[in-house]
Design an enzyme around this catalytic site. Structure first.
Site, PDB file in Angstrom:
ATOM      1  N   PHE A 145       0.854  -1.188   0.000  1.00  0.00           N
ATOM      2  CA  PHE A 145       0.000   0.000   0.000  1.00  0.00           C
ATOM      3  C   PHE A 145       0.893   1.243   0.000  1.00  0.00           C
ATOM      4  CE2 PHE A 145      -2.898   3.178   1.680  1.00  0.00           C
ATOM      5  CZ  PHE A 145      -4.067   2.883   0.991  1.00  0.00           C
ATOM      6  N   ASP A 154       0.824  -4.676   8.760  1.00  0.00           N
ATOM      7  CA  ASP A 154      -0.303  -3.782   8.508  1.00  0.00           C
ATOM      8  C   ASP A 154      -1.543  -4.654   8.327  1.00  0.00           C
ATOM      9  OD1 ASP A 154      -2.248  -2.056   7.496  1.00  0.00           O
ATOM     10  OD2 ASP A 154      -0.754  -0.791   6.489  1.00  0.00           O
ATOM     11  N   TYR A 171     -11.672   2.188   9.439  1.00  0.00           N
ATOM     12  CA  TYR A 171     -12.841   2.521   8.600  1.00  0.00           C
ATOM     13  C   TYR A 171     -13.166   1.479   7.547  1.00  0.00           C
ATOM     14  CZ  TYR A 171      -8.933   4.608   5.936  1.00  0.00           C
ATOM     15  OH  TYR A 171      -7.745   4.832   5.303  1.00  0.00           O
ATOM     16  N   LYS A 172     -12.402   0.391   7.508  1.00  0.00           N
ATOM     17  CA  LYS A 172     -12.690  -0.651   6.504  1.00  0.00           C
ATOM     18  C   LYS A 172     -13.602  -1.705   7.137  1.00  0.00           C
ATOM     19  CE  LYS A 172      -8.591   0.654   3.995  1.00  0.00           C
ATOM     20  NZ  LYS A 172      -7.130   0.564   3.927  1.00  0.00           N
ATOM     21  N   ARG A 181     -12.142  -4.227  -8.004  1.00  0.00           N
ATOM     22  CA  ARG A 181     -12.026  -4.844  -6.688  1.00  0.00           C
ATOM     23  C   ARG A 181     -13.411  -4.902  -6.036  1.00  0.00           C
ATOM     24  NH1 ARG A 181      -8.476  -2.139  -1.873  1.00  0.00           N
ATOM     25  NH2 ARG A 181     -10.109  -0.581  -2.142  1.00  0.00           N
TER      26      ARG A 181
HETATM   27  C1  LIG Z   1      -6.351   1.650   3.867  1.00  0.00           C
HETATM   28  C2  LIG Z   1      -4.918   1.381   4.179  1.00  0.00           C
HETATM   29  C3  LIG Z   1      -4.152   2.334   4.846  1.00  0.00           C
HETATM   30  C4  LIG Z   1      -4.753   3.666   5.157  1.00  0.00           C
HETATM   31  O1  LIG Z   1      -3.925   4.525   5.837  1.00  0.00           O
HETATM   32  P1  LIG Z   1      -4.515   5.931   6.320  1.00  0.00           P
HETATM   33  O2  LIG Z   1      -3.453   6.493   7.146  1.00  0.00           O
HETATM   34  O3  LIG Z   1      -5.787   5.637   7.050  1.00  0.00           O
HETATM   35  O4  LIG Z   1      -4.842   6.740   5.118  1.00  0.00           O
HETATM   36  C5  LIG Z   1      -2.849   2.014   5.165  1.00  0.00           C
HETATM   37  N1  LIG Z   1      -2.323   0.798   4.820  1.00  0.00           N
HETATM   38  C6  LIG Z   1      -3.059  -0.132   4.158  1.00  0.00           C
HETATM   39  C7  LIG Z   1      -2.460  -1.439   3.828  1.00  0.00           C
HETATM   40  C8  LIG Z   1      -4.361   0.144   3.819  1.00  0.00           C
HETATM   41  O5  LIG Z   1      -5.070  -0.756   3.148  1.00  0.00           O
END
Ligand SMILES: *Cc1c(COP(=O)(O)O)cnc(C)c1O
Length: 411
Positions: free
Chosen positions: A126, A197, A222-223, A370
């Site tokens: 990511f 992560d 938030y996911k 997705r």
């Molecule tokens: C969604 C996501 C993030 C989001 O990071 P934010 O700091 O909330 O923007 C980070 N890492 C991964 C792997 C994600 O899927």
């Protein structure tokens, strides 16, 4: 036909998780396959938000820090999340964003491995994970660098230069799951620490941080945790590191006695030292409802349903649109998170055409469609209907329309 629609309705009738759908305020007629990006609104979250704003804030005002236990929110929500990721309650706090938590924990980890200069990750991780490490390397100087190697080569690339292995457990594009226990063991064998992560793992599939021996982890609220847009994130520090690791963002909320107002920073014991500033009470209260709801669901049933939803999606797409899409998620559901991704050169326009039909998935550059299958509120019949819409979009070449070609700022 692999499965008829009537059959999927029977699966829904027999689904032990079916009752959870009613706990969400979903728009009528919408098929929501993007809970992996922004979870749906739990009804309890809307009620909680109104209560926190109107009563706790409006009436209680500053007294609510104590009376409504606002000050305990990071630890309380963290403790609930711990139950979803195989950690002890005192190893997790809700705080900041995933990006900021990555910075704090990676910086802390590097200072525990002086002389080692490599942060090891994979290309295509990511973006924020890679960007934050690049910024940290720039800040630290002294030859510290991010190194990325393809997934199959990670184990072989672990050596005594590596301070930290940073991986996303479930890949955000493909949904592929890393073997956390094996890679953690391999990292430990060369003296490296691990930072996982869990943004696409927490609430999506069972995670066993303690059992895997994982050192550090972060993840998103938030996911799959349904904490609302931009919800606070969480971080995990294994007990064995509690006394040793420090946060570079030594804010007052991570102080041993914040309300002593001492001039000198002294870290709080345990994971609380990784807090920085005042928690966002409104957002964290809402997140607490999402996590509480998720914690009520049986982990095994969630995983079973998520795997079956994904298998159904793949089977229907391949049967009804043979050769049209390339599956980029693992076919074996044991290796796949709670999403299914396909590649197609017109992926962006196809997703837009689906959204116009009320089927919300998302697009990830350069060519990935997705679809999140969130078992708390997605039904088997929703998957069937989504594929039916996809068939119509492709047969009628709806995606060719101009209105589906223009890129929005957020995909
Ligand atoms: C969604 C996501 C993030 C989001 O990071 P934010 O700091 O909330 O923007 C980070 N890492 C991964 C792997 C994600 O899927």
């Amino acid at each position: 036909m692999v499965v008829t629609r009537a059959e999927t309705v029977r699966w829904d009738d027999a689904d032990p998780l079916a009752g959870f759908r009613e706990e969400f305020a979903l728009p009528d007629g919408l098929i929501y396959l993007d809970g992996n990006s922004l979870g749906a609104l739990p009804r309890a979250a809307a009620a909680r938000a109104a209560d926190v704003v109107g009563r706790e804030w409006g009436q209680g005002l500053i007294r609510s820090w104590n009376d409504a236990a606002w000050i305990d929110l990071p630890a309380r929500v963290g403790g609930l999340i711990a139950g979803l990721i195989g950690a002890h309650a005192d190893e997790v706090v809700a705080a900041d964003s995933t990006s900021v938590n990555l910075f704090k924990l990676a910086a802390g980890a590097l200072s525990l491995r002086p002389g080692r200069r490599v942060i090891l990750s994979e290309p295509g991780n990511f973006p924020t994970d890679l960007y934050v490490m690049q910024g940290l390397a720039r800040l630290l100087g002294d030859g510290v660098a991010l190194r990325t190697v393809a997934a199959p080569d990670i184990a072989g690339a672990l050596n005594e230069d590596v301070a930290l292995l940073l991986l996303t457990h479930v890949h955000y594009k493909t949904g592929r799951v890393h073997d956390m226990a094996a890679l953690t063991a391999r990292a430990h064998a060369v003296g490296a620490l691990t930072l996982w992560d869990l943004s696409h793992s927490a609430g999506a599939l069972p995670v066993a941080l303690n059992e895997a021996g994982a050192d550090l982890a972060v993840g998103c609220g938030y996911k799959y945790l349904n904490g609302g847009p931009g919800a606070p994130a969480f971080l995990y520090v294994a007990r064995h590191l509690h006394d040793a690791i420090q946060s570079p963002l030594s804010g007052w909320m991570g102080h041993a006695a914040p309300f002593a107002f001492d001039d000198t920073y002294s870290p709080a014991p345990g994971v609380a030292r990784h807090l920085c500033g005042t928690p966002g009470v409104l957002a964290m209260s809402v997140l607490e409802e999402g996590v509480t709801l998720m914690a009520r669901a049986d982990r095994g049933a969630l995983r079973t349903k998520s795997r079956r939803l994904g298998d159904l999606f793949i089977a229907l797409v391949e049967e009804r649109l043979p050769g049209v899409f390339t599956l980029v998620s693992p076919r074996d559901s044991a290796q796949r998170g709670s999403q299914v991704s396909f590649a197609h050169p017109q992926g962006y326009a196809i997703i837009q055409a689906l959204i116009a039909r009320g089927v919300v998935g998302d697009f990830r550059a350069p060519d990935i469609l997705r679809f999140g299958v969130t078992p708390l509120y997605v039904r088997y019949c929703d998957v069937w209907d989504a594929v039916e819409h996809l068939v119509q979009v492709m047969r009628g070449e709806e995606w060719r329309q101009d209105r589906f070609q223009a890129r929005n700022a957020v995909t």
